[in-house]
Structures are given as C-alpha cells and as structure tokens.
Enzyme design. Sequence first.
Site, PDB file in Angstrom:
ATOM      1  N   GLY A  81      -7.643   3.245 -11.203  1.00  9.64           N
ATOM      2  CA  GLY A  81      -9.064   2.940 -11.331  1.00  9.64           C
ATOM      3  C   GLY A  81      -9.475   1.797 -10.432  1.00  9.64           C
ATOM      4  CD  GLU A  96      -1.171  -5.103  -6.399  1.00  7.87           C
ATOM      5  OE1 GLU A  96      -0.439  -5.400  -5.427  1.00  7.87           O
ATOM      6  OE2 GLU A  96      -1.045  -4.045  -7.012  1.00  7.87           O
ATOM      7  NE  ARG A 127      -3.732   2.297   0.144  1.00  8.50           N
ATOM      8  CZ  ARG A 127      -4.847   2.609   0.751  1.00  8.50           C
ATOM      9  NH1 ARG A 127      -5.371   1.773   1.629  1.00  8.50           N
ATOM     10  NH2 ARG A 127      -5.452   3.746   0.492  1.00  8.50           N
ATOM     11  N   GLY A 128       0.875   1.951  -1.091  1.00  6.36           N
ATOM     12  CA  GLY A 128       1.802   3.050  -1.297  1.00  6.36           C
ATOM     13  C   GLY A 128       1.829   4.078  -0.193  1.00  6.36           C
ATOM     14  CD  GLU A 129      -3.145   5.720   2.079  1.00  6.69           C
ATOM     15  OE1 GLU A 129      -3.763   5.673   3.141  1.00  6.69           O
ATOM     16  OE2 GLU A 129      -3.631   6.181   1.027  1.00  6.69           O
ATOM     17  CG  ASP A 130      -0.136   2.102   5.102  1.00  9.33           C
ATOM     18  OD1 ASP A 130      -0.608   3.223   5.348  1.00  9.33           O
ATOM     19  OD2 ASP A 130      -0.731   1.041   5.319  1.00  9.33           O
ATOM     20  CB  THR A 131       5.235   0.649   2.926  1.00  9.69           C
ATOM     21  OG1 THR A 131       4.717   0.182   1.683  1.00  9.69           O
ATOM     22  CG2 THR A 131       4.449   0.066   4.084  1.00  9.69           C
ATOM     23  NE  ARG A 132       4.142   5.553  -3.699  1.00 10.56           N
ATOM     24  CZ  ARG A 132       3.590   4.651  -4.515  1.00 10.56           C
ATOM     25  NH1 ARG A 132       4.350   3.933  -5.283  1.00 10.56           N
ATOM     26  NH2 ARG A 132       2.289   4.496  -4.553  1.00 10.56           N
TER      27      ARG A 132
END
Length: 163
Positions: free
Chosen positions: A64, A98, A31-36
Amino acid sequence: MASRTCSSGRSSSSSYNSNSKWRYDVFLSFRGEDTRKNFTDHLYSALDRGNINTSTDDEKLPRGEEISPHLLKSIEGSRIAIIVFSKTFADSKWCLDELVKIMECEKEKGQKVFPIFYGVEPSEVRNQTGSYGEAFKNHQTNADEEKKKKIEEWKAALRKAGN
C-alpha cells in the site's frame, strides 16, 4: 493499486538478545524489482550465513501507500541499516519513506547507516540527478503542499545518505 517494492519482514536466524534495544542486527532496504533476484538475495544470504539477524523483504507483508507499523518497528529495531540505492529506488514512494525513517533512526537512535550504490553514482543520489532527477520530476507533477513537504524530506534524506 500501489505496489510496495521496498524491504522488510523476513529475517534471518540468529540469536536474539532480549536485553538489547535492537531486535535485528541489520535492516536491508532496497528496490525489489532492481535488485531482489540478484545482488540483494546474495547479500542477504551472506549475512544469514554469518548469523547476522537481518530484516528484509517478505512479499507476504501488506502492500500500500503507507509504511506499515510492522515495517516501522523493523527499521527502529535494527542496529544497522544497509540501503541499496539502485536506478529506480527513487521511483518508489515506499522506498523513500523507508529512507526518511532510517535517517531519523540514525539521528535519534544511533543506528548505523551503510549505503550501497548499485548501478548509480553517489552524486546521483545526493543531488537527485540522472534517474533520481527523473523520479523527482514525476513525484512533483501535480504535487499538493503536503506532497511537496514530503518531497523535501525525501531529498534531504537522499542528500544525507548519499554523503
């Protein structure tokens, strides 16, 4: 407008063996906002330094509700999937879709799956408690029959990946 904050697309450089059924060594799901900007970028860099061909987030990919054919091919074409479970992973329908695809590839293609629990306990993922329980309460709100079926697929995939 829905935003896609799970992974795919960018890949590290490595030699690609056209005789192999695998296009990538690793598919990195997170999840990008958590760990990117912290853990995942460091993990990706370490894999890249080791010449491990890794498919991971590319913000140029279309966003999307549905997983794109490009993303599905990246998942299917990866020998290994690393899933970084974080506090808001289960908030994302994209991440959960995913995950379902990754678990299908484990069963059908022999893909190896390695979970990483970043700020969450394996039991929260497996049993959908804590932030995962809250996410599923939100997903179930006003869910029609089709969505309820999808929710059950997500839960089954989380149980399997959390073990």
